[in-house]
Design an enzyme around this catalytic site. Structure first.
Site, short mmCIF file in Angstrom:
data_model
loop_
_atom_site.label_atom_id
_atom_site.label_comp_id
_atom_site.label_asym_id
_atom_site.label_seq_id
_atom_site.Cartn_x
_atom_site.Cartn_y
_atom_site.Cartn_z
CE LYS A 148 -3.80 -0.53 -0.30
NZ LYS A 148 -5.02 -0.71 -0.94
CB SER A 162 -3.33 -10.59 2.72
OG SER A 162 -2.40 -9.86 2.79
N1 PMP Z 1 -3.29 -7.76 1.87
C1 PMP Z 1 -2.99 -6.68 2.75
C2 PMP Z 1 -2.12 -7.52 4.09
C3 PMP Z 1 -3.34 -5.45 2.14
O1 PMP Z 1 -3.22 -4.20 3.71
C4 PMP Z 1 -4.23 -4.81 1.13
C5 PMP Z 1 -4.64 -3.53 1.01
N2 PMP Z 1 -5.91 -3.13 2.03
C6 PMP Z 1 -4.18 -5.97 -0.06
C7 PMP Z 1 -3.74 -6.97 0.55
C8 PMP Z 1 -4.95 -5.85 -1.17
O2 PMP Z 1 -4.32 -4.92 -2.28
P1 PMP Z 1 -5.05 -3.96 -2.63
O3 PMP Z 1 -6.36 -3.12 -2.25
O4 PMP Z 1 -4.37 -3.60 -3.61
O5 PMP Z 1 -6.50 -5.10 -3.63
#
Ligand code: PMP
Length: 501
Positions: free
Chosen positions: A44, A286
């Protein structure tokens, strides 16, 4: 070629791609792109920089204007860095359910964090950010709709992937989605310039919004009009909010997603742990989830396939979450066995008593100085301390909580260094009190004792009485057991009287 950066923002992006082999079928190549290498440890950072610089360019963000955003944390941490480096105040709204590490990091970077009730989910924190932006005239970053998000991924992440794999050199690209900024920005570039790359979208199996096929209603401005009915609380912080973001909707509409891969929470945790233990790659939940999806693809992919999984952030952001739930603080049985396999430095065997040190006579001058310090009617509470010793800090925290004013004589401080005045006072103090340890506390000239005796005196009310007799107040209501001011590793075995069973 490396070169000095003008400021931290120059270090965003250009994250490494690393091959992973453990548990991966031999006839495919599986790679991970480590977004934890961004300066604040997550993907991010790219979006934060992209949104702020786009708003600077088009004039929607004015110099010195406050920035506000709703975030599950990583966007807030990225924005906090960008705002700190560029001089914008930042306010973040965040549901209380996201990890405490995130809140503290944002506040450490100078941002203000407004918590919203977990029961109101992602839509609640977004509505709060919108409300605050309107009321105060702040710049709302709108990460879930802002095209600057996908744009920065098209111009950085996607280009980096093409540079690493070449055009048409990658068979599968695997990513989850939060805002879907990563997915929209990367997928459209790969579809145009590496058309053979299949785009795999991962999502939690118990909160499978994309797989559900249920259409998300939107407001005219692109924000979600309601929570999605398929949303359930899930483990993957940062993935799948309680609605399908406009940017995700765009990727689906463009036909850029070739396959949706549902991932169980347990698989996400297992993969994050396996990456740490088998590969030395520390990543968040994630990331573990994306890797689980990539492994699933790897097992089905034709021989020779090259797969790339996006790992969005670092594992250090999850110490307080289920990812670390089984990691103990104390030594387990195996570690205790290792500790006990040699004789010294153990908790289960007392160290051999050292010979008592020969008493050293204190100087008359130092004795007089101690006397003067403890008999000053202006400052009846005196703490003889070492600046950064944990026991001394515990006493300081206790005094602060109880509103007790005191004079701190920091014997190792710069003020007492010349001619080792601190050492001389320490000798005098040992002679006066009969104990060589620091801290030592005096009230109205009377020696209370060290930290432990002071905690006892507060717990049984003696210290409060001594202060009252000198006409000084102490408010110890609600502070609980004075021993709680010690860090956990210093807690003595002796319980406070009011806690003794
Ligand atoms: N994994 C984590 C830990 C995140 O903080 C985010 C963003 N909220 C994402 C995945 C997903 O990324 P994006 O917002 O670009 O879809």
């Amino acid at each position: 070629m490396t070169h000095p950066h003008a400021n931290i923002l120059g270090t965003v992006g250009n994250t490494p791609v690393v091959r992973v082999t453990h548990n991966v079928p031999e006839d495919v190549e599986l790679y991970v792109k480590l977004e934890a290498f961004n300066p604040m440890g997550s993907v991010k950072d790219r979006l934060a920089l992209g949104i702020i610089e786009a708003a600077e360019r088009d004039g929607t963000l004015k110099p010195g204007q406050t920035v506000i955003e709703a975030t599950s944390g990583n966007t807030g941490i990225g924005l906090a860095m960008v705002c700190a480096a560029k001089g914008y105040p930042l306010v973040v709204t965040m549901a209380e359910s996201f990890s405490v590490e995130r809140r503290k990091l944002m506040r450490f970077l100078g941002a203000r964090v407004i918590l919203t009730p977990a029961s109101e989910k992602g839509t609640g924190m977004i509505a709060k950010a919108r409300e605050l932006a309107e009321k105060h005239g702040w710049f709302l970053a709108r990460q879930f709709e802002n095209e600057a998000g996908p744009d920065i991924h098209s111009s950085t992440t996607a280009e980096e992937i093409l540079a690493d794999f070449g055009e048409n050199g990658l068979d599968y690209w695997v990513s989850g989605f939060g805002t879907a900024g990563t997915m929209k920005g990367v997928a459209r570039v790969l579809k145009a310039r590496s058309p053979r790359t299949r785009i795999i979208a991962a999502e939690p199996d118990n909160s499978a919004l994309l797989s559900s096929g249920v259409v998300q209603p939107f407001n005219d401005d692109g924000s979600a009009a309601a929570s999605h009915p398929a949303f359930r609380p899930h483990l993957m912080q940062g993935w799948t909010p309680d609605f399908i973001p406009k940017l995700a909707h765009d990727v689906i509409k463009a036909g850029h997603i070739d396959e949706i891969c549902p991932v169980p929470g347990a698989a996400a945790l297992r993969c994050a742990r396996d990456l740490a233990r088998a590969e030395g790659i520390l990543c968040g939940i994630s990331s573990g989830a994306t890797f689980a999806a990539a492994l699933d693809v790897a097992r089905r992919a034709p021989k020779g396939s090259r797969i790339l999984a996006m790992l969005p952030d670092t594992g250090e952001r999850y110490l307080s979450t289920p990812l670390f739930a089984e990691i103990e603080e104390a030594m387990n049985a195996e570690e205790q066995q290792i500790a006990a396999s040699t004789p010294r430095f153990r908790f289960d065997a007392a160290p051999a008593a050292a010979a008592p040190a020969a008493p050293v006579a204190a100087s008359a001058e130092a004795l007089a100085e101690v006397q003067a310090l403890i008999s000053d009617p202006e400052e009846p509470v005196v703490l003889f301390a070492l600046e950064w010793c944990e026991f001394c800090w515990s006493v300081r925290k206790l005094f602060a909580a109880a509103g007790i004013a005191y004079r701190s004589v920091d014997l190792d401080g710069a003020a007492y260094r010349d001619g080792d005045r601190g050492g001389a006072i320490r000798k005098a103090l040992a002679q006066v009190t009969g104990v060589p340890t620091i801290p030592q506390i005096f009230v109205g000239g009377t020696h209370v004792g060290g930290a432990t005796e002071t905690f006892d005196a507060v717990n049984d009310g003696r210290l409060q009485k001594m202060l009252a007799e000198l006409g000084h107040a102490a408010d110890t209501t609600g502070i609980g057991n004075a021993y709680s001011f010690l860090p956990a590793w210093l807690h003595p075995r002796k319980p406070a009287p009011d806690q003794a069973a």
